[in-house]
Design a protein around this motif. Structure first.
Motif, mmCIF file in Angstrom:
data_model
loop_
_atom_site.group_PDB
_atom_site.id
_atom_site.type_symbol
_atom_site.label_atom_id
_atom_site.label_comp_id
_atom_site.label_asym_id
_atom_site.label_seq_id
_atom_site.Cartn_x
_atom_site.Cartn_y
_atom_site.Cartn_z
ATOM 1 N N PHE A 158 -24.507 -7.444 -43.356
ATOM 2 C CA PHE A 158 -25.024 -7.995 -44.612
ATOM 3 C C PHE A 158 -24.052 -7.801 -45.775
ATOM 4 O O PHE A 158 -24.003 -8.621 -46.698
ATOM 5 C CB PHE A 158 -26.371 -7.350 -44.949
ATOM 6 N N THR A 159 -23.273 -6.731 -45.758
ATOM 7 C CA THR A 159 -22.325 -6.500 -46.851
ATOM 8 C C THR A 159 -21.332 -7.647 -46.963
ATOM 9 O O THR A 159 -21.110 -8.202 -48.047
ATOM 10 C CB THR A 159 -21.562 -5.173 -46.638
ATOM 11 N N SER A 160 -20.767 -8.048 -45.827
ATOM 12 C CA SER A 160 -19.815 -9.154 -45.818
ATOM 13 C C SER A 160 -20.491 -10.454 -46.233
ATOM 14 O O SER A 160 -19.908 -11.265 -46.980
ATOM 15 C CB SER A 160 -19.199 -9.301 -44.417
ATOM 16 N N LEU B 166 -21.220 -14.058 -53.228
ATOM 17 C CA LEU B 166 -20.934 -13.789 -54.641
ATOM 18 C C LEU B 166 -19.516 -14.175 -55.054
ATOM 19 O O LEU B 166 -19.202 -14.206 -56.241
ATOM 20 C CB LEU B 166 -21.152 -12.296 -54.934
ATOM 21 N N ASN B 167 -18.681 -14.478 -54.073
ATOM 22 C CA ASN B 167 -17.287 -14.829 -54.364
ATOM 23 C C ASN B 167 -17.191 -16.294 -54.785
ATOM 24 O O ASN B 167 -16.734 -17.160 -54.045
ATOM 25 C CB ASN B 167 -16.422 -14.557 -53.132
ATOM 26 N N ILE C 233 -20.082 -17.382 -60.598
ATOM 27 C CA ILE C 233 -20.903 -16.174 -60.509
ATOM 28 C C ILE C 233 -20.153 -14.992 -61.106
ATOM 29 O O ILE C 233 -19.009 -14.716 -60.745
ATOM 30 C CB ILE C 233 -21.279 -15.860 -59.048
ATOM 31 N N THR C 234 -20.808 -14.317 -62.043
ATOM 32 C CA THR C 234 -20.271 -13.086 -62.622
ATOM 33 C C THR C 234 -21.185 -11.937 -62.224
ATOM 34 O O THR C 234 -22.402 -11.997 -62.451
ATOM 35 C CB THR C 234 -20.200 -13.171 -64.153
ATOM 36 N N VAL C 235 -20.636 -10.906 -61.626
ATOM 37 C CA VAL C 235 -21.415 -9.754 -61.175
ATOM 38 C C VAL C 235 -21.153 -8.575 -62.118
ATOM 39 O O VAL C 235 -20.005 -8.237 -62.391
ATOM 40 C CB VAL C 235 -21.042 -9.355 -59.729
ATOM 41 N N LYS C 236 -22.224 -7.995 -62.629
ATOM 42 C CA LYS C 236 -22.109 -6.808 -63.468
ATOM 43 C C LYS C 236 -22.827 -5.664 -62.763
ATOM 44 O O LYS C 236 -24.022 -5.751 -62.491
ATOM 45 C CB LYS C 236 -22.728 -7.057 -64.846
#
Length: 235
Positions: free
Chosen positions: A54-56, A62-63, A67-70
């Motif tokens: 699931f991590t991959s 999200l890549n 999309i901006t991840v905070k």
């Protein structure tokens, strides 16, 4: 009666901190009784995980340039609710908001805190290639932990060492992570009041265990997310 006493009764008390008769029937109904030669926990026709875990999968999702991840920030420092309107950085926001956090927290605990259970994890690395026969084994009676998971049995190739985790259920305190909504009558009634407030905000969409105040297995959680995404794309 034998199955109930050996599995449901004590495991429910250990997992939820309540007697089965004090819980919503949906909780115990999650573990049906089958008379079968099938040795799997689930009976779904297809059972699988993402090939690389699931991590991959999440990293790939999200890549994207849009999309901006905070990380390590409190979302409620940026969004708030005022007079049935979503504010972003203090200004009205008309875009679509998908909220997956605690609904009581979003409304500043207006009707009190919803009850949750949390978990404690005790990780161990052992100098053996295999610790137990299955990836996850639940312990229903005497042990104070609820299960042991062996992660190297999921997606990792066989190695000389293995990683296991003991899982302990506990009440959700101030700084704990909420994992399971406790479906008591009072909890459900309070959630209904919060959900009514959320329903009046047209661009707010609730999703997941915390926001829906409902226990979901991963297949249901993914399906709900896909359905919401499709509806938002149509809109």
């Amino acid at each position: 009666k034998f199955v109930y006493e050996k599995i449901f009764k004590f495991y429910t008390q250990k997992q939820w901190g309540l007697k089965p008769e004090d819980m919503d029937g949906l909780v115990t109904a999650r573990v049906p009784v089958y008379i079968s030669y099938e040795d799997n926990y689930f009976t779904d026709e297809y059972q699988f995980q993402p090939k690389n875990g699931f991590t991959s999968l999440i990293e790939n999702m999200l890549n994207h340039d849009n999309i901006t991840v905070k990380l390590s920030v409190d979302a409620l420092k940026f969004i708030s609710i005022d007079d049935e309107q979503i504010l972003l950085d203090g200004k009205p926001f008309n875009g679509q908001v998908v909220y997956t956090g605690q609904l009581d927290e979003l409304f500043n605990y207006k009707f009190g805190k919803l009850p949750y259970r949390s978990l404690e994890f005790d990780f161990k690395t052992l100098p053996v290639s295999s610790y137990q026969k299955s990836a996850v084994i639940n312990y229903t009676t005497s042990e104070n932990y609820t299960r042991i998971s062996e992660f190297t049995k999921f997606t990792c190739p066989k190695k000389d060492n293995t990683v296991i985790v003991y899982e302990y259920s506990k009440n959700c305190e101030e700084n704990d992570i909420p994992y399971y909504p406790v479906l008591t009558e009072n909890g459900k009634n309070a959630y209904i009041r919060y959900a009514r407030l959320a329903k009046n905000i047209k661009n707010l969409h609730l999703l997941g265990r915390l926001a829906d105040y409902k226990y979901y297995n991963i297949d249901s959680a993914v399906l709900n997310a896909l359905k919401l995404a499709q509806n938002l794309c149509k809109g």
